[in-house]
Scaffold this active site. Structure first.
Site, short mmCIF file in Angstrom:
data_model
loop_
_atom_site.label_atom_id
_atom_site.label_comp_id
_atom_site.label_asym_id
_atom_site.label_seq_id
_atom_site.Cartn_x
_atom_site.Cartn_y
_atom_site.Cartn_z
N ASN A 9 46.82 43.29 75.26
CA ASN A 9 45.43 43.22 75.74
C ASN A 9 44.77 41.99 75.11
OD1 ASN A 9 42.74 43.58 76.40
ND2 ASN A 9 42.44 45.35 75.04
N LYS A 11 41.92 40.76 75.65
CA LYS A 11 40.45 40.88 75.55
C LYS A 11 39.80 39.59 76.04
CE LYS A 11 41.12 43.96 71.66
NZ LYS A 11 40.50 44.77 70.66
N HIS A 98 39.09 51.65 77.76
CA HIS A 98 39.23 51.07 76.42
C HIS A 98 37.96 51.40 75.62
CE1 HIS A 98 39.60 48.21 73.17
NE2 HIS A 98 40.89 48.10 73.49
N GLU A 100 36.22 49.77 73.65
CA GLU A 100 35.15 48.74 73.68
C GLU A 100 34.32 48.89 74.94
OE1 GLU A 100 37.72 45.37 73.05
OE2 GLU A 100 38.11 46.07 71.01
N GLU A 170 44.45 55.36 71.31
CA GLU A 170 43.93 54.28 70.47
C GLU A 170 42.78 54.80 69.60
OE1 GLU A 170 44.86 50.18 72.23
OE2 GLU A 170 42.96 50.83 73.08
N GLY A 176 41.31 46.68 66.00
CA GLY A 176 40.76 45.42 65.49
C GLY A 176 40.30 45.49 64.05
N SER A 216 45.64 48.04 65.69
CA SER A 216 46.21 47.21 64.62
C SER A 216 47.73 47.32 64.51
CB SER A 216 45.52 47.52 63.29
OG SER A 216 44.14 47.23 63.37
C1 PEP Z 1 43.30 47.05 71.66
O1 PEP Z 1 42.36 46.31 71.87
O2 PEP Z 1 43.70 47.81 72.56
C2 PEP Z 1 43.92 47.03 70.34
C3 PEP Z 1 44.82 47.93 70.06
O3 PEP Z 1 43.51 46.03 69.49
P1 PEP Z 1 44.18 45.63 68.07
O4 PEP Z 1 45.66 45.65 68.26
O5 PEP Z 1 43.66 44.27 67.78
O6 PEP Z 1 43.73 46.66 67.09
#
Ligand code: PEP
Length: 253
Positions: A9, A11, A98, A100, A170, A176, A216
């Site tokens: 992803n 973003k 997601h 966000e 997630e 992040g 992460s």
């Molecule tokens: C994501 O945005 O779906 C995600 C898992 O981000 P990150 O790997 O940066 O934590």
């Protein structure tokens, strides 16, 4: 046998030149460095890059996904991009729900159900994200939160459509932040989700649904996370912007 998948992803990162370079690098490294042809590879660049990147990468090996789509099929919705438009230039999957988008764009389960239905109607795969916030885990409410996110959206689908979905667990506190769920925490939630699916749609459907972990995930922890029996791969944010890291994660099974 369910599919193992690693999805990136991107973003709101990369301008077009950078995105093209990154996609070309990933494409060439996948060819040279990924020997396991069974692992599904997905990249989700920004909307503006989808068409050109779809032409750069080997579409037999790398699927292009969008990070969102409109909850409406078409019409006077300035700035929106429909599932049908995405389909028309070769997109295969759409990330929906997601955290966000849930947090900053107030995407409710009701809106997400409309989006999931449109994505499926257009023969695209939803990558449906769910996960609890830190305070929800600390108050031991994390299972209830994930259960209701899945029930209120995906469990409204019929079995045929449900079986086309990919689920991404997630935990919001891991996205992040550099803090990863332990492999035990991930496995515990993935098994919980799989058992919910057993109750709703039966064991066979449940065994065939891919459940990704996101938050992460990076080369230093992906092997351990992916070694768990119910973790079928990852949805990768930050580490998917580095071709070497992304390839190392793909090679972690
Ligand atoms: C994501 O945005 O779906 C995600 C898992 O981000 P990150 O790997 O940066 O934590």
């Amino acid at each position: 046998m369910r599919k193992k998948i690693v999805a990136g992803n991107w973003k709101m990162h990369t301008c077009i030149e950078e995105g093209v370079i990154l996609a070309a690098e990933i494409n060439s490294k996948v060819k040279k460095e990924v020997s396991n042809q069974e692992t599904g590879i997905i990249i989700a660049p920004p909307f503006t890059h989808l068409s050109i990147i779809g032409q750069i990468v080997d579409n037999e090996r790398i699927c292009i996904a969008a990070q969102n789509c409109s909850s409406e099929p078409k019409g006077a919705f300035t700035g929106e991009v429909s599932a049908k438009m995405l389909k028309s230039f070769g997109v295969k999957a759409v990330i929906l729900g997601h955290s966000e988008r849930r947090a900053y764009y107030v995407e409710t389960n009701e809106i997400l159900l409309k989006k999931v239905n449109l994505v499926l109607e257009n023969d695209l795969k939803p990558i449906f994200c769910c996960g609890e916030k830190l305070e929800e885990r600390e108050s031991k409410n994390h299972f209830n939160v994930v259960k209701s996110q899945i029930e209120q959206v995906l469990f409204n689908l019929d079995v045929e459509n449900f079986s086309k979905c990919i689920i991404a667990y997630e935990p919001v506190w891991a996205i992040g932040t550099g803090v990863t769920a332990s492999s035990e925490q991930a496995q515990e939630m993935h098994l919980f989700i799989r058992n919910l699916i057993v109750e709703k749609f039966g064991k066979e459907i449940s065994e065939n649904i891919t459940i990704l972990y996101g938050g992460s995930c990076k080369p230093s922890n992906s092997k351990e996370l992916f070694s768990k029996p119910d973790v079928d791969g990852g949805l990768i944010g930050g580490a998917s912007l580095d071709a070497d890291d992304f390839i190392a994660i793909i090679n972690s099974f």
